[in-house]
Scaffold this motif. Structure first.
Motif, PDB file in Angstrom:
ATOM      1  N   ARG A 335      18.794   3.584 -13.620  1.00  0.00           N
ATOM      2  CA  ARG A 335      17.553   3.180 -14.288  1.00  0.00           C
ATOM      3  C   ARG A 335      16.736   2.241 -13.404  1.00  0.00           C
ATOM      4  N   GLU A 336      17.395   1.264 -12.764  1.00  0.00           N
ATOM      5  CA  GLU A 336      16.688   0.316 -11.904  1.00  0.00           C
ATOM      6  C   GLU A 336      16.074   1.011 -10.693  1.00  0.00           C
ATOM      7  N   GLN A 339      13.219   3.330 -11.788  1.00  0.00           N
ATOM      8  CA  GLN A 339      12.048   2.556 -12.181  1.00  0.00           C
ATOM      9  C   GLN A 339      11.282   2.075 -10.952  1.00  0.00           C
ATOM     10  N   HIS A 342       9.314   4.914  -9.743  1.00  0.00           N
ATOM     11  CA  HIS A 342       8.177   5.133 -10.638  1.00  0.00           C
ATOM     12  C   HIS A 342       7.073   4.105 -10.384  1.00  0.00           C
ATOM     13  N   ASP A 343       7.455   2.844 -10.218  1.00  0.00           N
ATOM     14  CA  ASP A 343       6.467   1.788  -9.986  1.00  0.00           C
ATOM     15  C   ASP A 343       5.720   1.999  -8.670  1.00  0.00           C
TER      16      ASP A 343
END
Length: 513
Positions: A335-336, A339, A342-343
């Protein structure tokens, strides 16, 4: 590791003992047979154990050094001799468990590297042992390092730099090519194991091992050839595993090496790198990687071999460090990582080779970035050298000169004329594709039309020049010669660049006989 008794201290004697016992890459494969050798490559320890279930010395060595079985200390002494067994224990190569049995704590395995049997010292990986690589893990011979070996030339040079040597795999590939090799690494544990690898190869006098970050250990020095398998994993700016994480954000490690390597090349020298890059926003990956190179002074061939979507990329590298993506840790780290992608608008991660040659400092840079998704069987090293010769030849042409040149169609080129059923009239066939394909090297394919096919078929190194051949075809077909020359020459340049057509001046270099 025992600082009083480094691993390299036992490397020469151990290499001799293992080789004498038939513990070589070919010896192991011959002993196990095809079925169990394939099981070894797939990482199936039970099958390998069955293939080495006998009582011969080689059976014991395979179980001890490949499968890392815990055995009585007396058995280790029996197969290696009491003196060498004691040295292995003193150096930490072999350790004693709580039951008093001993096991080999490193991966010490023979590999055929550039046609030579070599012994590589590294940390134990998870291929055959239930093991989670730690932060200080030192890789052995993996798929990435093999890919770089195959894409790096082995022609003779005076000096080589192996940047980020790890366990010394790449320098082994250059031992028969270079008079002098400098190998660097920021990781002291890696240098200790590389020193053992070098010692086992009997090359301590020609290899200079240096510690330090990136290009710091070779500040102000230049080399004829540089090879680098840097920690190119694309991710967060942190270091979880020193062999793969650079601490730089996203593809910062690849950018650093690509952008700085030319400063350490002699004129005409080449660099051969593994690299990864992000696909991000509206910018093409080709533009991104090309922007890392200077506007003048380099010729570069950037090859993208694969592209992974972020989810596949993250799960692949978590699995690489033996993290179950289904576990709580795996879910949190996934997830980290995702993310962060994605960022930063990361839509994909490309991976491949970057080959760079230093040309005249005032010459405009000649950069080609392209996909090579087709399977490649032949080593790319000779192709890379020939590529640089081809593009140097093209750069040296003045306007109007190409038409006066003679070229030869590469002997391994096939003409493919593909027809499919004509669905419109319901019978017969219609052409679906006409292409020229190399059947050697990188297997490049070029779609052509029947006019270019006819022109290429007429090219002969002892016959008409390129311009004369085009002119003859134009006259025979009733076409405007100038217009046909303008249309055909760019396609011919592409065929030369990919080696389907060989200029007569380069025939000896291309080994097309």
């Amino acid at each position: 590791m025992n600082p009083d008794h480094p691993v390299a201290e036992v490397a020469t004697e151990l290499a001799h003992a293992l080789s004498s016992a038939g513990f070589t890459a070919d010896g192991i494969a011959g002993h196990l047979g095809p079925e169990y050798t394939e099981a070894l490559h797939r990482g199936e320890p039970a099958a390998v154990a069955l293939g080495a279930s006998g009582d011969s010395g080689l059976d014991h060595l395979i179980r001890i050094f490949v499968l890392h079985e815990h055995v009585p200390a007396t058995l280790l002494s029996d197969v290696l001799g009491a003196r060498l067994a004691a040295k292995l224990l003193d150096s930490g190569v072999a350790e004693t468990d709580e039951h008093g049995t001993v096991f080999v704590a490193y991966d010490i395995r023979p590999h055929v590297i550039v046609g030579r049997n070599r012994l590589v010292f590294s940390d134990v990986d998870a291929s055959l042992v239930d093991h989670v690589p730690g932060p200080d893990h030192v890789l052995g011979v993996g798929s990435a390092s093999l890919s770089l070996l195959h894409s790096t030339p082995t022609s003779p040079v005076s000096s080589v730099l192996d940047l980020g040597t790890g366990s010394g795999v790449q320098l082994l590939g250059q031992l028969d090519s270079a008079e002098r090799i400098v190998a660097t690494d920021v990781h002291e544990r890696a240098l200790d194991l590389a020193r053992a690898t070098v010692t086992a190869a009997g090359a301590t006098q020609r290899v200079d091992l240096r510690g330090g970050s990136w290009f710091e250990p070779v500040a102000g020095e230049r080399f004829d050839r540089i090879v680098a398998n840097p920690p190119f994993v694309v991710g967060l700016p942190e270091v979880g595993h020193v062999y793969r994480d650079s601490g730089l954000n996203l593809d910062g490690a690849s950018e650093l090496v690509v952008s700085q390597v030319t400063e350490h090349l002699n004129p005409g020298g080449t660099a051969h790198l593994l690299a990864a890059w992000v696909h991000q926003g509206e910018e093409s990956w080709q533009q991104r990687v090309a922007s890392w190179l200077p506007d003048t002074g380099v010729a570069a061939w950037i090859i993208q071999r694969d592209v992974a979507d972020p989810a596949l990329y993250v799960s692949t590298w978590l699995t690489d460090e033996s993290v179950d993506v289904r576990s709580a840790e795996g879910r949190a780290r996934s997830r980290e990582w995702l993310q962060h992608f994605h960022d930063n608008e990361v839509t994909g991660i490309g991976f491949g080779f970057v080959a760079i040659q230093r040309i005249g400092d005032d010459e405009p840079s000649d950069i080609l970035a392209e996909d090579m998704s087709q399977p490649v069987v032949d080593p790319l090293g000779p192709e890379v050298e020939e590529y640089f010769a081809r593009v140097e030849w093209l750069r040296g042409l003045v306007p109007g000169e190409l038409e006066t040149k003679h070229v030869q169609l590469r002997p391994g080129v096939a003409r493919e004329d593909i027809a499919l059923p004509d669905t419109e009239i319901g019978m017969g066939f219609e052409r679906a594709a006409l292409r020229l394909t190399r059947t050697d090297g990188p297997r490049w394919q070029h779609d052509i039309d029947e006019h270019l096919a006819a022109i290429v078929a007429g090219l002969n190194p002892q016959g008409l020049s390129i311009g004369e051949t085009i002119g003859l075809y134009a006259a025979a077909q009733g076409y405007d010669e100038a217009a046909l020359v303008d249309a055909a020459l760019p396609a011919i340049v592409d065929l030369i660049r990919h080696g389907l057509l060989i200029p007569t001046e380069l025939l000896a270099f291309s080994n097309t006989d």
